[in-house]
Design an enzyme around this catalytic site. Structure first.
Site, PDB file in Angstrom:
ATOM      1  CG  HIS A 125      -7.366  -4.909   8.547  1.00 49.08           C
ATOM      2  ND1 HIS A 125      -6.695  -6.039   8.138  1.00 49.08           N
ATOM      3  CD2 HIS A 125      -7.094  -3.968   7.600  1.00 49.08           C
ATOM      4  CE1 HIS A 125      -6.049  -5.799   7.008  1.00 49.08           C
ATOM      5  NE2 HIS A 125      -6.276  -4.537   6.676  1.00 49.08           N
ATOM      6  CG  HIS A 162      -9.353  -2.870   3.333  1.00 45.61           C
ATOM      7  ND1 HIS A 162      -8.623  -2.569   2.200  1.00 45.61           N
ATOM      8  CD2 HIS A 162      -8.448  -3.389   4.197  1.00 45.61           C
ATOM      9  CE1 HIS A 162      -7.350  -2.895   2.389  1.00 45.61           C
ATOM     10  NE2 HIS A 162      -7.213  -3.390   3.592  1.00 45.61           N
ATOM     11  CD  GLU A 210     -15.301  12.167  25.633  1.00 46.82           C
ATOM     12  OE1 GLU A 210     -15.267  12.392  26.859  1.00 46.82           O
ATOM     13  OE2 GLU A 210     -16.261  11.590  25.069  1.00 46.82           O
ATOM     14  CD  GLU A 214      -3.073  -1.017   0.454  1.00 52.89           C
ATOM     15  OE1 GLU A 214      -3.094  -0.081  -0.363  1.00 52.89           O
ATOM     16  OE2 GLU A 214      -3.977  -1.855   0.565  1.00 52.89           O
ATOM     17  CG  HIS A 216      -4.608   0.277   6.211  1.00 52.25           C
ATOM     18  ND1 HIS A 216      -5.985   0.326   6.337  1.00 52.25           N
ATOM     19  CD2 HIS A 216      -4.333  -0.906   5.601  1.00 52.25           C
ATOM     20  CE1 HIS A 216      -6.509  -0.771   5.811  1.00 52.25           C
ATOM     21  NE2 HIS A 216      -5.527  -1.531   5.367  1.00 52.25           N
TER      22      HIS A 216
END
Length: 282
Positions: free
Chosen positions: A146, A215, A174, A120, A144
């Protein structure tokens, strides 16, 4: 717990955070990736005289990033497990420099097992170029992962940025303070492609947080600690909302008027003004 140490201060700071992501259940096996834009002069000082710190063959980038030319990045490697970061940092991580006018990268350290940056990486670089400009250089790290509750919402809610953002903002006071720029949605696309990189860049113009549908999350911030906190807050709000949906749906939530008050009271802590619905006319 024994404190993790490393000759490279950036690795020493990032490896424990990466390991914590695995402990949280965010980065299973080789899932997820992180990249940190580093000051070039500090990288040069940290690598000077370090064994194994030799420039490797220059590799082309699929998308040129001229605004990143000369920048250095600490990046997780393709196929590497977050949980191995403290025990195998020289394999899990690598440091690269963007060269040739932003058309290629040069490995400087790491990837000891013959690896390379995450698949990526091109999307990370698009994200860095975008957020570097939008934040005037403040944001330096992209994570990134999951996150399960956040992913679950992409199966339960309309794939619509406004709906997701409001649902999360209305779950904890918050939320609007921590991510006033909301969450932008990228539709289901093949990971590691130019197409998802381009779609992500569009949404990163407007927010530090994007959802890769089904994803995971893709988030940008200034430091390892701050990006972890950003993802942590979004994931907690997603967990609350998913539980509310499983109980039959919300009966009430934080009203827009109170969200507006929160935005006024905590404006000095927020990265931007939130896009709230117009107040009803009196």
């Amino acid at each position: 717990m024994t404190r993790f140490t490393h000759d490279i201060p950036f690795v020493e700071e990032l490896a424990p955070m990466v390991y914590r992501c695995w402990q949280m259940g965010w980065n299973e096996a080789n899932g997820g990736n992180v990249s940190w834009r580093l000051p070039a002069e500090e990288v040069e000082a940290a690598l000077k005289g370090l064994p194994g710190a030799e420039p490797g063959p220059v590799q082309p980038l699929p998308q040129p990033q001229p605004t990143l030319d000369g920048d250095c990045f600490l990046v997780t490697g393709s196929g590497q497990f977050f949980r191995h970061a403290p025990e195998r940092p020289d394999e899990v991580f690598g440091i690269v420099r963007i060269v040739a006018g932003g058309t290629a990268y040069e490995p400087l350290w790491g990837y000891a097992s013959g690896g390379r940056p995450t698949s990526e990486f091109a999307t990370h670089l698009v994200g860095h170029a975008t957020r570097k400009r939008v934040s005037n250089g403040r944001e330096r790290i992209i994570l990134h992962c999951h996150v399960p509750e956040f992913i679950a919402l992409s199966f339960l809610m309309p794939l619509e940025t406004r709906a997701l953002t409001m649902a999360l903002w209305q779950k904890m006071p918050e939320c609007i303070v921590i991510f006033p720029d909301g969450v932008r949605i990228v539709p289901p696309l093949l990971p590691g492609t130019v197409k998802i990189a381009e779609a992500s860049a569009v949404e990163l113009e407007k927010s530090r947080v994007i959802s890769w549908t089904h994803h995971g999350i893709f988030a940008s911030e200034a430091t390892p600690d701050s990006v972890f906190a950003l993802v942590e807050t979004v994931e907690k709000a997603a967990a609350i909302h998913r539980r509310v949906l499983s109980a039959g749906g919300p009966q009430r939530g934080i009203e827009p008027a109170l969200l507006r008050e929160l935005a006024e009271n905590f404006a000095s802590m927020m990265v931007c003004r939130p896009d709230l619905p117009d107040a009803p006319e009196a």
